[in-house]
Enzyme design. Structure first.
Site, short mmCIF file in Angstrom:
data_model
loop_
_atom_site.label_atom_id
_atom_site.label_comp_id
_atom_site.label_asym_id
_atom_site.label_seq_id
_atom_site.Cartn_x
_atom_site.Cartn_y
_atom_site.Cartn_z
CG LEU A 190 -1.65 1.27 1.55
CD1 LEU A 190 -2.68 1.54 0.48
CD2 LEU A 190 -2.27 1.20 2.93
CG ASP A 191 -0.41 4.48 0.68
OD1 ASP A 191 -1.24 4.43 -0.24
OD2 ASP A 191 -0.73 4.70 1.85
CD GLU A 192 6.15 1.59 1.30
OE1 GLU A 192 7.15 0.94 0.95
OE2 GLU A 192 6.16 2.39 2.23
#
Lengths: 275, 275, 275, 275
Positions: A219-221
């Site tokens: 997530l978000d990476e």
């Protein structure tokens, strides 16, 4: 028709020469060519060209000429088909709809999918199908299954998470590898997690930002496509910071999509190469 | 002489009125006045004024007039005495020395302290004492003890860590509470720790930055004074990013010091209020 | 209800004291107060306050207390009524309509007036009256007369020229002194006149921008409210620069309107003071 | 040794192919290659390569292979020899001296020439020859004659006007065509002429900037190499704006020089192409 050749892989002496040679033989005119070799010896090239002739046979010729192990893609230059995902926030969606309505998006918005129906009135103003697929009373898998069935109808090339506030499972992401773009509030990689503007306010930061990135398993990476920031000061409340952050989010997402939809973004490990 | 009144504490109705009343009675002319009330009800005010009269008696009068629980400081407007700390990197030091040489720093550089002697030649060009206090063959406590003895000579008002690459102990920091300013490579709070530009490169960030902050017990985590960023792209190597980062560091540190040396920075929890 | 007191005029000792004294006597709580004294001795103050009590009697008391020659205005804090002017470009209009639809504009869009009808379909999506007032077969005076008659219906507090491509006459401007906001392509005061992006391209600039300003008698020359810029390079065509410029225009116009609609902008000669 | 090939002229099909073919035959390894074709059909390419072999014979081969009418230059990759020109302001000079002292300038500062002697003490700290050539009691031609005689000693590749406040004659400029870099206060093309920060202040601009450009016959009007801006507001005095402007000037000049000294800047009409 204009064609875009995307090529990446281990660097070899003479690669540019070999490609330009094939295009020359096929009587193609190179409109633009950009390439990059990473310090670790990875080669990336984007070539835009046009001319009479069969793209298939040009690609075959390139494949036969170039060393094995290179990744070659030849795309006609055209608008991408995309489906947008939203939850309740309108700022990114509104920006994309206005751009779409005036043919500035380099994409066709086939549909909007949301786990809430609050943005349905806005979407319907623009005559685009809106699919309200609630996550309530569903397991995460059931919910994603329903979404995937809807996507089957459209067969989009890209999914755009325009403030879609649900985490996608690894299984879902695998259906669209490197084809999901997300916009992340705040300044990645700082303040990962919930309520980032509150975190940023409490920390007294003087700059806030937004990051558009591809979605991968973390997530978000995923690989970062575009970022931007705005200066803030102590007089802004956490609410003010969120408001300013939303403006940044919508402009960063638009900028990132322009790059992606024009086939300018290569992914290499956790980095993007933008040509 | 110009005076700067700094005042902070719980907000009460009439505070601005009461202060301006006292200054009016003492026949002082307010040059500038800025105040801020936080959402949680904390009041901050910076008033610059001038006029005939005794600062001590103005402060006494303010103390007698204002509600208890307020923090009041009255400083004459003048240059601060500072000691710089450096290790091996010259970029921030060079910037500060040039500014000092041409009287643009709002401070007097009393001395430079370093745990290496590589920057001695640069400092000596400007006729400023350079103290080489090696950390080798010393415990951390012994090293800081030696530094503190040197600082005794100068009695500086502020310490500036202009790329000083050693962590200060809690005990040391207690000697200069809210009086140590540090410049941090990269974009706080992201990439805390060693080799941040390498981390930023590997992550493929599109923006790098620098943060100037007060030093407290948590390394790189004190209240932020100033931040700035630069856009980068995949073509920059980790080295290029560090080079650009250093330019950002020196300009951010200069900006932060200008604010601090002009008594514009209040600290409230982990935030700064800049008036 | 919250009130905003705006005050400007020649500086006198004790002005802040006198104002806070009156508000204190009327049992008003100051929410925020910002003031500025220009180097030439002009005083500006914006005070936001709330409390029981009669605004009229507070204003009377202020007028009686303060020295003559000061300009005092007391506004309730509320949304402004505005009419938008457009020609054919949609980018600023689209931005404002989306913000308005989600109650983020600090204003009520009463109507949109245009000398073309191309943007009527967009405006009608949002249920806002659209007045197509063609300038064809009319003298400039007849055209403006027709517009003024339409404005009579709405009695707007502000006119927003959201890419209205006609020059307004002095006579027209006099009806709305300091109440017309314009957004100017390119970077004022550079490249005044036609086709500024072409001019900027030919000059090879590395930065383009946009300026929001009040309209006075001199086209593109009223007091500046907000400006912003974007970096460009030689690879952008004049068309690309115009596209990027439009993004800048819409964000600068939004930012300027937020300041104006919140009563934060004072005009002094050809400058704005923003508190 | 690394070589840099610079090539520009009318575009022809196959140019990239022909160049890469020659380099391939000479067994050279291309490190980086960037090219640009202008909308008007002008081709620009910068190729950095290395390998055994004779640069002269590579250049001969390229000249024989490529169509006539192309401008070809082959430079070894090395530091440029430069002479700096200053008047009384130290900010740009200080920045360049510090960079030079730590080998970050990509150039050798052979000497500093000034029409005043105020900066002599700063220059002498760094062991660089300082030539005080007063313009007093000399005609413009006599003064430039004296400067040219001094330049004879050094035979510099570039002249850097680091806040040199005298206009150079056309005759002087002809000695160093496209080899003189100037930094201009304020934001070109706005506010040309004397006291630009005063002009900017009076106009109430919200952004100030600096422009580095080549010098040609029109003062302040040569091709732009780099620009940058800073946000300002009404609280800054004309003096504050000048201070902030100087910071911008020094960073923009440094950035421009890095590009020029690395052979990245092509001049085409009044524009620069930066590869």
């Amino acid at each position: 028709m204009k064609q875009i050749l995307l090529m990446d892989g281990p660097d070899h002496k003479g690669l540019i020469y070999q490609v330009t040679h094939v295009l020359y033989n096929h009587n193609q005119n190179i409109i633009s060519q950009d390439e990059y070799v990473s310090p670790s010896g990875q080669f990336f090239m984007r070539t835009e060209f046009e001319g009479e002739g069969n793209p298939k046979s040009i690609l075959d010729d390139l494949t036969a000429t170039l060393p094995a192990g290179l990744n070659l893609r030849l795309n006609p230059k055209k608008k991408k088909d995309v489906v947008l995902f939203v939850t309740k926030e309108h700022h990114c969606l509104g920006e994309l709809l206005i751009r779409y309505a005036f043919d500035e998006l380099d994409a066709t918005i086939q549909a909007v999918i949301s786990n809430y129906n609050v943005l349905q009135p806005l979407v319907s103003k623009f005559g685009i199908p809106f699919h309200f697929i609630s996550h309530e009373h569903k397991t995460r898998e059931e919910h994603e299954e329903a979404i995937l069935r809807t996507l089957e109808i459209y067969q989009p090339e890209y999914l755009v998470l325009a403030k879609y506030m649900r985490v996608l499972t690894s299984d879902f992401v695998k259906h669209y590898p490197n084809r999901i773009v997300n916009i992340h509030h705040s300044f990645l990689p700082a303040f990962i997690g919930a309520n980032p503007y509150r975190q940023a306010y409490d920390r007294g930061v003087k700059i806030i930002g937004a990051t558009a990135h591809f979605v991968n398993d973390n997530l978000d990476e995923g690989p970062i496509i575009a970022q931007d920031v705005k200066e803030v000061d102590h007089r802004l409340t956490a609410f003010d910071m969120a408001t300013l952050g939303k403006d940044t989010e919508k402009s960063v997402l638009s900028k990132a999509l322009k790059l992606v939809f024009n086939d300018r973004v290569f992914i290499h490990g956790n980095r993007t190469i933008i040509l």
